[in-house]
Each structure stands twice: as structure tokens, then as C-alpha cells.
Motif scaffolding. Structure first.
Motif, PDB file in Angstrom:
ATOM      1  N   SER A 174      54.381  93.368 138.975  1.00  0.00           N
ATOM      2  CA  SER A 174      54.724  92.013 139.002  1.00  0.00           C
ATOM      3  C   SER A 174      55.720  91.428 137.989  1.00  0.00           C
ATOM      4  O   SER A 174      56.311  90.382 138.029  1.00  0.00           O
ATOM      5  N   SER A 184      48.199  78.635 140.812  1.00  0.00           N
ATOM      6  CA  SER A 184      48.944  79.517 141.711  1.00  0.00           C
ATOM      7  C   SER A 184      48.901  79.246 143.117  1.00  0.00           C
ATOM      8  O   SER A 184      50.144  79.642 143.890  1.00  0.00           O
ATOM      9  N   GLY A 185      48.178  78.862 143.679  1.00  0.00           N
ATOM     10  CA  GLY A 185      48.214  78.401 145.355  1.00  0.00           C
ATOM     11  C   GLY A 185      46.763  78.463 145.752  1.00  0.00           C
ATOM     12  O   GLY A 185      45.895  79.197 145.349  1.00  0.00           O
ATOM     13  N   TYR A 224      45.894  79.989 148.518  1.00  0.00           N
ATOM     14  CA  TYR A 224      45.381  81.426 148.763  1.00  0.00           C
ATOM     15  C   TYR A 224      44.588  82.123 147.866  1.00  0.00           C
ATOM     16  O   TYR A 224      43.499  82.942 148.292  1.00  0.00           O
ATOM     17  N   GLU A 270      47.563  92.769 146.205  1.00  0.00           N
ATOM     18  CA  GLU A 270      47.997  91.367 146.751  1.00  0.00           C
ATOM     19  C   GLU A 270      47.556  90.491 146.074  1.00  0.00           C
ATOM     20  O   GLU A 270      48.418  89.489 145.778  1.00  0.00           O
ATOM     21  N   TYR A 318      49.906  88.099 143.978  1.00  0.00           N
ATOM     22  CA  TYR A 318      50.119  86.382 144.546  1.00  0.00           C
ATOM     23  C   TYR A 318      49.842  85.435 143.404  1.00  0.00           C
ATOM     24  O   TYR A 318      50.452  84.602 143.136  1.00  0.00           O
ATOM     25  N   LYS A 371      52.911  85.505 141.394  1.00  0.00           N
ATOM     26  CA  LYS A 371      54.210  85.315 141.967  1.00  0.00           C
ATOM     27  C   LYS A 371      54.292  84.238 143.014  1.00  0.00           C
ATOM     28  O   LYS A 371      55.186  83.749 143.454  1.00  0.00           O
ATOM     29  N   SER A 372      52.912  83.808 143.537  1.00  0.00           N
ATOM     30  CA  SER A 372      52.501  82.882 144.277  1.00  0.00           C
ATOM     31  C   SER A 372      53.350  83.290 145.772  1.00  0.00           C
ATOM     32  O   SER A 372      53.659  82.460 146.459  1.00  0.00           O
ATOM     33  N   LYS A 373      53.288  84.520 146.105  1.00  0.00           N
ATOM     34  CA  LYS A 373      53.551  85.168 147.228  1.00  0.00           C
ATOM     35  C   LYS A 373      53.089  86.428 147.569  1.00  0.00           C
ATOM     36  O   LYS A 373      52.463  87.233 146.493  1.00  0.00           O
ATOM     37  N   PHE A 374      53.401  86.787 148.548  1.00  0.00           N
ATOM     38  CA  PHE A 374      52.554  88.300 148.940  1.00  0.00           C
ATOM     39  C   PHE A 374      53.856  89.226 149.195  1.00  0.00           C
ATOM     40  O   PHE A 374      55.005  88.904 149.272  1.00  0.00           O
ATOM     41  N   SER A 375      53.551  90.446 149.247  1.00  0.00           N
ATOM     42  CA  SER A 375      54.892  91.713 149.251  1.00  0.00           C
ATOM     43  C   SER A 375      54.299  92.730 150.245  1.00  0.00           C
ATOM     44  O   SER A 375      53.058  93.202 150.027  1.00  0.00           O
TER      45      SER A 375
END
Length: 323
Positions: free
Chosen positions: A34, A120-121, A123, A161, A165, A168-172
């Protein structure tokens, strides 16, 4: 204050803090990955603290339910490993105190989760809820023979994940592949522990993946299958990312075959303790443990853990060397 520190140290020991490298090293892999993608370092560290507390709480919850089973029958109690729930057997702590310790660990982890939720969000709440379910129901999954599935979720997609997340505040999708590659090797630590508890679990009618096998030798062969899947996945990841430094992980193969032979000997004789070689280290508190009846068990547990550590460190080197 000294009394408080001693109490904290006591419960960390009861929660098997020596098993934390499993969580920390998996976290280090995705943390480095990350950072290479400009992830938030502080949030990643907070995630580690939260996950570590949940890990320790899960170990204590496992002890709570296991002890409830063990005390029902003296034969079952005596057939288990001497180290299983030892602090409860020796009256060093009560069931009530164990409950308070579990609540404390989960409470602090929950507070960290709230912080990450806002930074972060949303999620994070879903990820934390899944983590809590795994912690609470892990023992139930374990005695139903699906403990490895719970570990797969917790140490695979959830940890990798989840950390990615948070940072980065997103998944991959790439992170998902990496998580599957590493979690198959991580599962071997749990599985080897259950393999060495085969007799006790059989006596207590505990349905683990091991006890579902016809005998201990068949169960041992399944360990090789987990390792094989791990190496297959890391191969797929190396090819898909065109980073062939991940093949450095294959340097752990000689250690795996050595471990396999050692577990074969343990299946025949639980008192068997092989001659310690330099590649077996580190062995935590070995000077105190080596002359105890639990030494053969702890030696193999530390050894399978060390193989995991080497594997994950080599994955980290692969990430560092990524072009």
C-alpha cells in the motif's frame, strides 16, 4: 502501576501474544504494498493495532469455549495438550476475568474502528463487523470443521483488502490475488496446531478438518496440500504481475519438508523432540520450555510459524524489488 503492567502482561501471555507475528507479518506485506501505492501510513498502523487486538481476543474466546468443553469430562481434560487453557486449569484466572479480558480487547479494537470509519470511509464498518463475526464464531467454526475457512476470510481478503482500503479508501483486485496466495500458507499454522491436538479433539468429539480425516497421517498429508495451493497462487501472482522475485518464496520448501518429517515423528510419539538446528529458530522462551513436557508441541508450533514468517518476508522482498 506495576501491578497493572503485570496484569496486562499476564493477559497478553494468556492470549498467546507469541502468535501475533502471524497477524503482523501479513499486515507488513500489504502495508508495504500500500505504501508503494502512496497509502496513508498512520491509518495503516492503526489498522494493525485494531487487528492485533481482535486476534488476541479471538484466542481468548477460543479458550473460553474450549474450557467449557474440557471441564465436562476429566478424561477429555487430561487428553488435551497440557498447555491448552493452562491458566484456567491452574486457577490463575477465572472464567469471569477471562470474559472481562475479551471485552477489553474487543472494546479497544472497536474504538480504533470508529476512528478509521470517519477517516477512511464507511466500508470500515462492514469490514469490522465481518472481523467481529469471525472472532466470536471462530471456535464454533473450528469445532464444526470449518475453522480454516474462518482463517481464510480473516487473514486473506479481510486483512489484506481491509488494510489496503483503510490506507487508500478503495479496494484492489491485485490485492485480492495476493491475499489468497499468502493466506494458504497462513492456514498451515492453525492446521498444524489442530493436527497436534488430534487426539484431544477426537476425545472431545471436536469436529476439526483434521479429525474429519481417517487418521493422523492422512491429516498430515492435507498440510502439504495447503502449502501446495499457496505456492500455486504465488506463482500465478508472480506471472500476472510480471514480478518474478516472488519466486524467492520457494526457498522455504526445504524447511517445509523438514517440518513434515518432524510432524510425522510427532504423530508416532508426542514426546519426540528432534535435535534443534539453527534453521529452527527463533523459538520463544526456549530455555524455559525445552525441558518441559510441552516442548515437542511448542517446537513444532514455532517452526511452522517461522516458515510462514520466512515466506511472508520473501514476499515483502519481492514487493521491494518490484520495478
Amino acid at each position: 502501576m506495576i501491578k497493572l503492567f503485570k496484569k496486562i502482561a499476564f493477559w497478553l501471555n494468556c492470549a498467546r501474544v507469541y502468535s501475533l507475528p502471524i497477524t503482523v507479518l501479513n499486515w507488513v506485506v500489504i502495508f508495504i504494498y500500500s505504501i508503494n501505492d502512496n497509502g496513508n501510513i498512520i491509518l495503516g498502523i492503526l489498522a494493525l493495532i485494531g487487528m492485533s487486538l481482535v486476534h488476541l481476543a479471538t484466542n481468548l474466546i477460543d479458550d473460553y469455549f474450549d474450557y467449557k468443553i474440557l471441564i465436562k469430562d476429566e478424561k477429555i481434560l487430561n487428553s488435551a495438550q497440557n498447555c491448552k487453557c493452562l491458566y484456567l486449569k491452574n486457577n490463575q484466572a477465572t472464567i469471569i476475568e477471562l470474559k472481562y479480558a475479551i471485552i477489553t480487547f474487543l472494546g479497544i479494537a472497536g474504538f480504533i474502528g470508529i476512528i478509521l470509519f470517519f477517516l477512511s470511509g464507511y466500508y470500515v464498518a462492514i469490514l469490522a463487523f465481518i472481523g467481529l463475526l469471525v472472532a466470536v464464531f471462530y471456535q464454533k467454526c473450528s469445532i464444526s470443521g470449518i475453522g480454516e475457512l474462518a482463517v481464510f476470510i480473516a487473514y486473506g481478503p479481510l486483512l489484506y483488502e481491509g488494510t489496503y482500503y483503510v490506507m487508500k479508501s478503495k479496494f484492489s483486485s491485485e490485492v485480492l490475488i495476493l491475499s489468497v496466495a499468502c493466506v494458504f500458507i497462513t492456514i498451515t499454522v492453525l492446521y498444524a496446531h489442530m493436527l497436534m491436538d488430534f487426539d484431544g479433539d477426537k476425545s472431545s468429539h471436536k469436529k476439526t478438518l483434521c479429525t474429519k480425516c481417517k487418521n493422523k497421517n492422512t491429516a498430515l498429508n492435507l498440510l502439504l496440500a495447503f502449502y501446495g495451493l499457496g505456492f500455486l497462487c504465488i506463482t500465478i501472482f508472480a506471472i500476472s504481475t510480471k514480478n518474478y522475485f516472488y519466486f524467492l518464496t520457494f526457498l522455504t520448501l526445504p524447511l517445509i519438508f523438514d517440518l513434515y518429517k518432524s510432524l510425522q515423528d510427532f504423530n508416532k510419539d508426542k514426546s519426540n523432540l528432534p535435535q534443534i538446528k539453527f534453521w529452527h529458530y527463533p523459538l520463544d522462551n526456549w530455555d524455559k520450555i525445552k525441558n518441559s513436557t510441552d516442548a515437542p508441541f511448542y517446537f513444532r508450533f514455532f517452526y511452522v510459524r517461522n516458515i510462514l514468517i520466512w515466506f511472508l518476508l520473501l514476499v515483502c522482498i519481492g514487493i521491494f524489488l518490484q520495478k
